[in-house]
Enzyme design. Sequence first.
Site, mmCIF file in Angstrom:
data_model
loop_
_atom_site.group_PDB
_atom_site.id
_atom_site.type_symbol
_atom_site.label_atom_id
_atom_site.label_comp_id
_atom_site.label_asym_id
_atom_site.label_seq_id
_atom_site.Cartn_x
_atom_site.Cartn_y
_atom_site.Cartn_z
ATOM 1 N N HIS A 69 -0.022 1.045 -2.223
ATOM 2 C CA HIS A 69 0.730 2.280 -2.460
ATOM 3 C C HIS A 69 0.384 3.283 -1.364
ATOM 4 C CE1 HIS A 69 -3.095 3.712 -3.962
ATOM 5 N NE2 HIS A 69 -3.103 2.790 -4.908
ATOM 6 N N HIS B 242 -3.180 3.643 -0.115
ATOM 7 C CA HIS B 242 -3.604 2.641 0.874
ATOM 8 C C HIS B 242 -2.983 2.947 2.247
ATOM 9 C CE1 HIS B 242 -3.774 0.138 -2.955
ATOM 10 N NE2 HIS B 242 -5.007 0.081 -2.515
ATOM 11 N N LYS C 112 -10.706 8.757 -3.990
ATOM 12 C CA LYS C 112 -10.489 8.712 -5.439
ATOM 13 C C LYS C 112 -11.642 7.957 -6.090
ATOM 14 C CE LYS C 112 -7.557 6.040 -7.669
ATOM 15 N NZ LYS C 112 -8.386 5.485 -8.751
#
Length: 290
Positions: A34, A37, A149
Site C-alpha cells: 500500500h 510501503h 507505524k
Amino acid sequence: VEIIRTIEWMKQTARAARMSGHVIGLVPTMGALHDGHFSLIQAAKQRCSPVIATIFVNPAQFGPAEDLAKYPRSFEADCEALEKRGVDYLFAPTAEQIYPKGFSTYVTVEGLSSRLEGKSRPGHFRGVATIVLKLLEITQPHFAFFGRKDAQQERVIRTMAGDLNLDAEILACPIVREASGLALSSRNAYLSADQNKSALKLSRALLATKKEIEAGERNAVQLIRTVRDVLAGDPGLEVDYAEIVDADTFEPVMHLRLACYVLLAAKVGTTRLIDNALVEQVGEEFQVTV
Ligand code: PAF
C-alpha cells in the site's frame, strides 16, 4: 523489476552491486503493498540504486493463534506496483528456503522485545529480528527502510543492528494515513465498513492528545486518560494498551520528555491494529507528529 526467488542468486546479485560501487537500499515487506510501503520505496529511490524490495510473509513472527494463514496476499498486483515504481529487484523466497529443516538459530533483542507489542505477541519480535537479520545478510544493503507505524519494531531492529555491528543504516519513514486519518496497514483489508469507523478512533485519540499537548498538558497520566476517553464506549473496539513511552527505551514516562511515543494497540473485531504519535521537544515546545 527482476524477481529473485533464491537466496544464492540474491546474494550474488547484491555482492555484484556492492563490488561495482552501488548504494543498495532495502525495503522489507510482507506484501499486500500500500502507499505506506510505496513511501518507503520512494525514500529508498532517493538515496539508493539499486533498490531491493522483499516480499516474505514471515511465519516466525506470527503466534499460533494469529493470522498467518489469512494474511492478505496479492503477489501479482504487488509486482506490478513495484515495477511501476522502478524497484530494481524483488526478493521473494519460499518459507522452506528461509527456514529449512533443522533451522534453529533465532535473534532476540532482550528487554525491548518483551514489552508492549512483545508482551501481547510473545515471540513476535524474535521472529522479526531473525528475518530482518537474514534479509540484511542476504541483500547487503547500505540503507534499510522501515515504517514508523511499527515504532517498536523499528527500535528493535535498530538495537539489533547496533548491538551486532551490522553495516546497514536503519532509516525510519513517517506513517502514511488515509484522508480519514486511519494509518495504512495491510491488515486494514480485514475491516468491514463499521469496523473501519471504530478503527478511526485510534487516530482520533492521537489527535486529541496532540491538541492537549499543544495546549500545554505534559502529564502522561492525563494524556492517556484523554486517549482512553476517545476510545471508550465503542463496543467494536477493545484496547490492548495505551501508553506514553520514551522513544529510546520504550519504558513508560510520567511526563513528556525530549522524544516519546504515544502508543496504541486495539482489537477491532478480530483485527489487531496499532498506531502512534511521535512527540518531540523543540525548544520549549512539544511537536506532535500523528
Ligand atoms: O513490517 C513488516 O512488514 C515486517 O515485520 C517485516 C519488517 C517485513 C519483517 O517481516
